[in-house]
Design a protein around this motif. Structure first.
Motif, short mmCIF file in Angstrom:
data_model
loop_
_atom_site.label_atom_id
_atom_site.label_comp_id
_atom_site.label_asym_id
_atom_site.label_seq_id
_atom_site.Cartn_x
_atom_site.Cartn_y
_atom_site.Cartn_z
N PRO A 3 0.80 -1.23 0.00
CA PRO A 3 0.00 0.00 0.00
C PRO A 3 0.84 1.29 0.00
O PRO A 3 0.48 2.27 -0.66
N ALA A 4 1.94 1.31 0.72
CA ALA A 4 2.78 2.51 0.77
C ALA A 4 3.33 2.85 -0.62
O ALA A 4 3.37 4.02 -1.01
N SER A 5 3.74 1.83 -1.36
CA SER A 5 4.25 2.07 -2.72
C SER A 5 3.14 2.56 -3.64
O SER A 5 3.37 3.45 -4.47
N LEU A 6 1.95 2.00 -3.49
CA LEU A 6 0.82 2.46 -4.30
C LEU A 6 0.54 3.95 -4.04
O LEU A 6 0.30 4.71 -4.99
N VAL A 7 0.58 4.35 -2.78
CA VAL A 7 0.37 5.76 -2.45
C VAL A 7 1.49 6.60 -3.06
O VAL A 7 1.24 7.68 -3.61
N GLY A 8 2.72 6.12 -2.99
CA GLY A 8 3.85 6.84 -3.57
C GLY A 8 3.71 7.03 -5.06
O GLY A 8 3.95 8.12 -5.59
N THR A 43 11.11 25.94 -5.71
CA THR A 43 10.52 24.65 -6.08
C THR A 43 11.58 23.71 -6.65
O THR A 43 11.64 22.53 -6.27
N VAL A 44 12.42 24.21 -7.54
CA VAL A 44 13.48 23.40 -8.13
C VAL A 44 14.44 22.91 -7.04
O VAL A 44 14.81 21.74 -7.00
N LEU A 45 14.82 23.81 -6.15
CA LEU A 45 15.69 23.42 -5.04
C LEU A 45 15.01 22.36 -4.17
O LEU A 45 15.64 21.36 -3.79
N GLY A 46 13.75 22.55 -3.87
CA GLY A 46 13.01 21.57 -3.08
C GLY A 46 12.98 20.19 -3.73
O GLY A 46 13.22 19.17 -3.08
N PHE A 47 12.70 20.15 -5.03
CA PHE A 47 12.69 18.86 -5.73
C PHE A 47 14.08 18.22 -5.76
O PHE A 47 14.21 17.01 -5.64
N TYR A 53 17.14 13.07 -1.03
CA TYR A 53 16.60 12.33 0.12
C TYR A 53 16.13 10.93 -0.33
O TYR A 53 16.45 9.93 0.30
N GLY A 54 15.37 10.89 -1.42
CA GLY A 54 14.88 9.61 -1.93
C GLY A 54 16.02 8.69 -2.33
O GLY A 54 15.98 7.48 -2.07
N ILE A 55 17.06 9.25 -2.95
CA ILE A 55 18.22 8.44 -3.34
C ILE A 55 18.93 7.90 -2.11
O ILE A 55 19.30 6.72 -2.06
N LEU A 57 17.67 7.26 0.73
CA LEU A 57 16.85 6.21 1.35
C LEU A 57 16.62 5.02 0.42
O LEU A 57 16.14 3.98 0.86
N GLY A 58 16.93 5.19 -0.85
CA GLY A 58 16.67 4.13 -1.83
C GLY A 58 15.18 3.91 -2.06
O GLY A 58 14.76 2.80 -2.35
N GLN A 59 14.40 4.97 -1.97
CA GLN A 59 12.95 4.89 -2.10
C GLN A 59 12.53 5.32 -3.51
O GLN A 59 12.51 6.50 -3.84
N TRP A 60 12.17 4.34 -4.34
CA TRP A 60 11.86 4.62 -5.74
C TRP A 60 10.69 5.56 -5.96
O TRP A 60 10.73 6.39 -6.88
N PRO A 61 9.61 5.49 -5.18
CA PRO A 61 8.54 6.47 -5.40
C PRO A 61 9.04 7.91 -5.21
O PRO A 61 8.69 8.80 -5.99
N LEU A 62 9.86 8.15 -4.20
CA LEU A 62 10.43 9.49 -3.99
C LEU A 62 11.38 9.87 -5.12
O LEU A 62 11.37 11.00 -5.60
#
Length: 100
Positions: A3-8, A43-47, A53-55, A57-62
């Motif tokens: 479910p967490a991946s689906l939300v992502g 916005t660009v800096l935030g992304f 952060y996603g890299i 953590l290794g979190q593909w949805p992020l």
């Protein structure tokens, strides 16, 4: 898929969908006057930070969401910063049917 991946992935779809119309409008109209330079710079800096952060953590949805949104918002920011002649040339290359 959990479910967490689906939300992502659903968040990815929403986020990307929100930037595509703005990028396309810039290409079609060649107009960036109404776009806030500060807002898009932040916005660009935030992304970029969310992507990092996603890299980390290794979190593909992020990673996926923020990579695509960074690309789209970065494009919009670049178009805002370009002189009118160059902005028109880029837009014409991306939308040849519309012309210069």
């Amino acid at each position: 898929m959990d479910p967490a991946s689906l939300v992502g992935y659903a968040a990815t779809l929403c986020s990307v969908t929100s930037f595509v119309p703005q990028a396309w409008k810039v290409i079609r109209t060649r107009d960036t006057a109404a776009i806030s330079l500060r807002m898009y710079a932040i916005t660009v800096l935030g992304f970029a930070l969310w992507l990092t952060y996603g890299i980390l953590l290794g979190q593909w949805p992020l990673i996926l969401t923020n990579a695509v949104c960074l690309l789209l918002s970065g494009f919009i920011l670049a178009m805002k910063l370009l002189p009118r002649r160059q902005r028109r040339a880029v837009a014409a290359a991306l939308d040849p049917a519309r012309g210069g």
